[in-house]
Design a protein around this motif. Structure first.
Motif, PDB file in Angstrom:
ATOM      1  N   THR A 155      49.294  35.362  19.179  1.00  0.00           N
ATOM      2  CA  THR A 155      48.399  36.167  18.368  1.00  0.00           C
ATOM      3  C   THR A 155      48.671  37.635  18.671  1.00  0.00           C
ATOM      4  N   ASN A 156      48.379  38.514  17.719  1.00  0.00           N
ATOM      5  CA  ASN A 156      48.725  39.929  17.923  1.00  0.00           C
ATOM      6  C   ASN A 156      47.520  40.844  17.975  1.00  0.00           C
ATOM      7  N   MET A 157      46.310  40.255  18.112  1.00  0.00           N
ATOM      8  CA  MET A 157      45.131  41.130  18.081  1.00  0.00           C
ATOM      9  C   MET A 157      44.111  40.698  19.134  1.00  0.00           C
ATOM     10  N   LEU A 158      43.563  41.707  19.815  1.00  0.00           N
ATOM     11  CA  LEU A 158      42.545  41.509  20.847  1.00  0.00           C
ATOM     12  C   LEU A 158      41.258  42.181  20.395  1.00  0.00           C
ATOM     13  N   GLN A 159      40.169  41.419  20.404  1.00  0.00           N
ATOM     14  CA  GLN A 159      38.867  42.009  20.097  1.00  0.00           C
ATOM     15  C   GLN A 159      38.238  42.554  21.370  1.00  0.00           C
ATOM     16  N   VAL A 160      37.855  43.818  21.328  1.00  0.00           N
ATOM     17  CA  VAL A 160      37.217  44.478  22.470  1.00  0.00           C
ATOM     18  C   VAL A 160      35.795  44.855  22.066  1.00  0.00           C
ATOM     19  N   GLY A 161      34.811  44.179  22.675  1.00  0.00           N
ATOM     20  CA  GLY A 161      33.412  44.498  22.408  1.00  0.00           C
ATOM     21  C   GLY A 161      32.970  45.673  23.239  1.00  0.00           C
ATOM     22  N   SER A 162      32.238  46.603  22.635  1.00  0.00           N
ATOM     23  CA  SER A 162      31.820  47.809  23.348  1.00  0.00           C
ATOM     24  C   SER A 162      30.997  47.447  24.581  1.00  0.00           C
ATOM     25  N   ASN A 163      31.227  48.186  25.651  1.00  0.00           N
ATOM     26  CA  ASN A 163      30.674  47.884  26.967  1.00  0.00           C
ATOM     27  C   ASN A 163      29.151  47.982  26.961  1.00  0.00           C
ATOM     28  N   ASP A 164      28.501  46.956  27.520  1.00  0.00           N
ATOM     29  CA  ASP A 164      27.035  46.963  27.563  1.00  0.00           C
ATOM     30  C   ASP A 164      26.494  46.965  28.986  1.00  0.00           C
ATOM     31  N   ALA A 165      27.355  47.294  29.958  1.00  0.00           N
ATOM     32  CA  ALA A 165      26.897  47.381  31.340  1.00  0.00           C
ATOM     33  C   ALA A 165      25.912  48.547  31.487  1.00  0.00           C
ATOM     34  N   PRO A 166      24.992  48.455  32.446  1.00  0.00           N
ATOM     35  CA  PRO A 166      23.990  49.523  32.603  1.00  0.00           C
ATOM     36  C   PRO A 166      24.566  50.791  33.223  1.00  0.00           C
ATOM     37  N   THR A 167      23.851  51.890  33.015  1.00  0.00           N
ATOM     38  CA  THR A 167      24.205  53.147  33.674  1.00  0.00           C
ATOM     39  C   THR A 167      23.187  53.417  34.779  1.00  0.00           C
ATOM     40  N   PRO A 168      23.665  53.991  35.932  1.00  0.00           N
ATOM     41  CA  PRO A 168      25.063  53.970  36.369  1.00  0.00           C
ATOM     42  C   PRO A 168      25.454  52.553  36.787  1.00  0.00           C
ATOM     43  N   PRO A 169      26.726  52.251  37.030  1.00  0.00           N
ATOM     44  CA  PRO A 169      27.854  53.170  37.168  1.00  0.00           C
ATOM     45  C   PRO A 169      28.548  53.514  35.849  1.00  0.00           C
ATOM     46  N   LEU A 170      28.235  52.776  34.773  1.00  0.00           N
ATOM     47  CA  LEU A 170      28.925  53.050  33.520  1.00  0.00           C
ATOM     48  C   LEU A 170      28.528  54.411  32.972  1.00  0.00           C
ATOM     49  N   SER A 171      29.493  55.114  32.418  1.00  0.00           N
ATOM     50  CA  SER A 171      29.226  56.416  31.817  1.00  0.00           C
ATOM     51  C   SER A 171      28.917  56.254  30.338  1.00  0.00           C
ATOM     52  N   ARG A 172      27.951  57.011  29.841  1.00  0.00           N
ATOM     53  CA  ARG A 172      27.676  57.034  28.409  1.00  0.00           C
ATOM     54  C   ARG A 172      28.612  57.999  27.675  1.00  0.00           C
ATOM     55  N   SER A 173      29.384  58.740  28.421  1.00  0.00           N
ATOM     56  CA  SER A 173      30.271  59.717  27.812  1.00  0.00           C
ATOM     57  C   SER A 173      31.378  59.024  27.031  1.00  0.00           C
ATOM     58  N   ARG A 174      31.609  59.505  25.827  1.00  0.00           N
ATOM     59  CA  ARG A 174      32.672  58.946  25.001  1.00  0.00           C
ATOM     60  C   ARG A 174      34.052  59.256  25.586  1.00  0.00           C
ATOM     61  N   VAL A 175      34.138  60.303  26.380  1.00  0.00           N
ATOM     62  CA  VAL A 175      35.425  60.721  26.944  1.00  0.00           C
ATOM     63  C   VAL A 175      36.027  59.612  27.783  1.00  0.00           C
ATOM     64  N   GLU A 176      35.225  59.017  28.678  1.00  0.00           N
ATOM     65  CA  GLU A 176      35.739  57.965  29.546  1.00  0.00           C
ATOM     66  C   GLU A 176      36.108  56.723  28.740  1.00  0.00           C
ATOM     67  N   ALA A 177      35.290  56.389  27.741  1.00  0.00           N
ATOM     68  CA  ALA A 177      35.584  55.224  26.914  1.00  0.00           C
ATOM     69  C   ALA A 177      36.900  55.410  26.172  1.00  0.00           C
ATOM     70  N   VAL A 178      37.091  56.584  25.599  1.00  0.00           N
ATOM     71  CA  VAL A 178      38.314  56.872  24.853  1.00  0.00           C
ATOM     72  C   VAL A 178      39.523  56.837  25.777  1.00  0.00           C
ATOM     73  N   ARG A 179      39.382  57.401  26.964  1.00  0.00           N
ATOM     74  CA  ARG A 179      40.473  57.395  27.953  1.00  0.00           C
ATOM     75  C   ARG A 179      40.954  55.977  28.213  1.00  0.00           C
ATOM     76  N   ASP A 180      40.015  55.080  28.458  1.00  0.00           N
ATOM     77  CA  ASP A 180      40.385  53.708  28.798  1.00  0.00           C
ATOM     78  C   ASP A 180      40.957  52.961  27.603  1.00  0.00           C
ATOM     79  N   LEU A 181      40.381  53.152  26.433  1.00  0.00           N
ATOM     80  CA  LEU A 181      40.863  52.453  25.250  1.00  0.00           C
ATOM     81  C   LEU A 181      42.242  52.954  24.817  1.00  0.00           C
ATOM     82  N   LYS A 182      42.526  54.226  25.059  1.00  0.00           N
ATOM     83  CA  LYS A 182      43.896  54.713  24.827  1.00  0.00           C
ATOM     84  C   LYS A 182      44.871  53.952  25.715  1.00  0.00           C
TER      85      LYS A 182
END
Length: 349
Positions: free
Chosen positions: A125-152
């Motif tokens: 298969t050539n596609m992976l579904q990634v569901g947006s992270n629902d872990a609590p903050t902290p330690p997860l950041s709500r900043s889009r910057v970190e999410a974009v960094r990882d998804l890149k």
């Protein structure tokens, strides 16, 4: 409308294996029922792969035993070929993005990504579904910057194999909970192999419906105004997201619970997540979400990508057993997509 008429028939139909029976249901039985109903694709649920691996390899296979899961994945591919089914996507890859840099969670997330990519090779298969992270903050950041960094980073890993990333904003997520959140993330990732997995349930639950109120709608605003705001949001979606960035549309309706959900029902799970996994019927079987309008707006983007059933129907109390007749359920699911396609042709007339 003529353009819509001539292209709707080209949309391929898929179904999530997790919606057919349970993870304990033999996968070959699911695949046979799905193919007999007329589907040409599946979303393969990871839990179904693990369950199959346990039986096929005659041993307990751990979720991070990627060598044995790869071996099982190769056999699942063969089973799907025998039923003329395409494995459209592997799902759900969850809680990946937004962890602090150098954290154990982030390192574990990328290790898991490498393992799932190996599984994808076995599945072909050539596609992976990634569901947006629902872990609590902290330690997860709500900043889009970190999410974009990882998804890149993940998109680049997938691109090395010619694979795609379908990002799904989930209505209860910490990072991206609306279609617009998801689209802003995908735009910022800015990779040709990164697009959206849109979901009729998630889009509606994020902006319009609410399981904790008596009427099943977001509180604090008159229903007419709420409906107008939601309609405006769907118009914006139709006019904003390019067709080529809609990789998949997951389709279900939603039940209005008999009694509004409350935190006392399950203190360990977010209520919208609880709603998601237990109150999602097929379209036209009693739910109250505006599925036709939403599907029509996705079509207005120009997208003609896969339509896929992802339903978890526990009835209005969320506790009913799923349909034990796999073939009957699969045929009903295929019929619901066929009817939805016809309704979209005539919506607004």
């Amino acid at each position: 409308m003529a353009g819509l008429d001539s292209t709707l028939s080209s949309i391929p139909f898929s179904i999530a294996t997790v919606s057919v029976g349970y993870s304990s249901t033999p996968l070959h039985s699911k695949l046979y029922a799905i193919a007999q109903a007329g589907f040409t694709g599946i979303e393969l649920a990871f839990e179904d792969l693990v369950s199959f691996a346990n039986v096929h390899l005659l041993r307990d296979v751990e979720e991070d035993d990627y060598d044995h899961l790869y071996e099982a994945a190769c056999e699942v591919h063969n089973l799907c070929v025998a039923q003329n089914l395409e494995i459209v996507i592997l799902q759900p890859f969850s809680n990946f993005e937004g962890w602090p840099e150098h954290s154990d969670e982030r390192m574990a997330a990328f290790k898991k990504a490498r393992g799932w990519i190996k599984i994808m090779k076995g599945l072909e298969t050539n596609m992976l579904q990634v569901g947006s992270n629902d872990a609590p903050t902290p330690p997860l950041s709500r900043s889009r910057v970190e999410a974009v960094r990882d998804l890149k980073g993940l998109a680049d890993m997938l691109a090395e194999e010619g694979f795609k990333l379908a990002y799904e904003p989930r209505s209860w997520a910490t990072v991206s909970s609306t279609w617009k959140d998801g689209w802003e993330v995908v735009k910022a990732v800015d990779r040709t192999n990164c697009g959206l997995c849109l979901d009729t349930f998630q889009i509606t639950a994020a902006e319009y419906a609410d399981p904790t109120t008596a009427n099943g709608l977001h509180g604090g605003i008159p229903p007419y105004e709420l409906g107008k705001n939601f309609g405006d949001s769907l118009d914006e979606m139709a006019n904003t997201i390019p067709a080529e960035k809609v990789f998949l549309l997951q389709i279900s309706d939603g039940w209005r619970p008999k009694e509004p959900l409350s935190a006392e029902m399950n203190k360990d799970v977010k209520l919208k997540a609880m709603w998601n996994y237990n109150y999602r019927p097929l379209p036209f079987e009693g739910g109250y979400f505006p599925v036709i309008e939403l599907a029509r707006k996705v079509l207005d983007t120009g997208a003609r990508s896969w339509w896929s059933v992802e339903a978890f129907d526990g009835g209005r109390d969320g506790k009913e057993e799923r349909e034990p007749d796999l073939e009957m359920f699969s045929k009903r699911a295929f019929a619901s997509l066929t009817r939805l396609r016809e309704e979209c042709l005539h919506y607004g007339e």
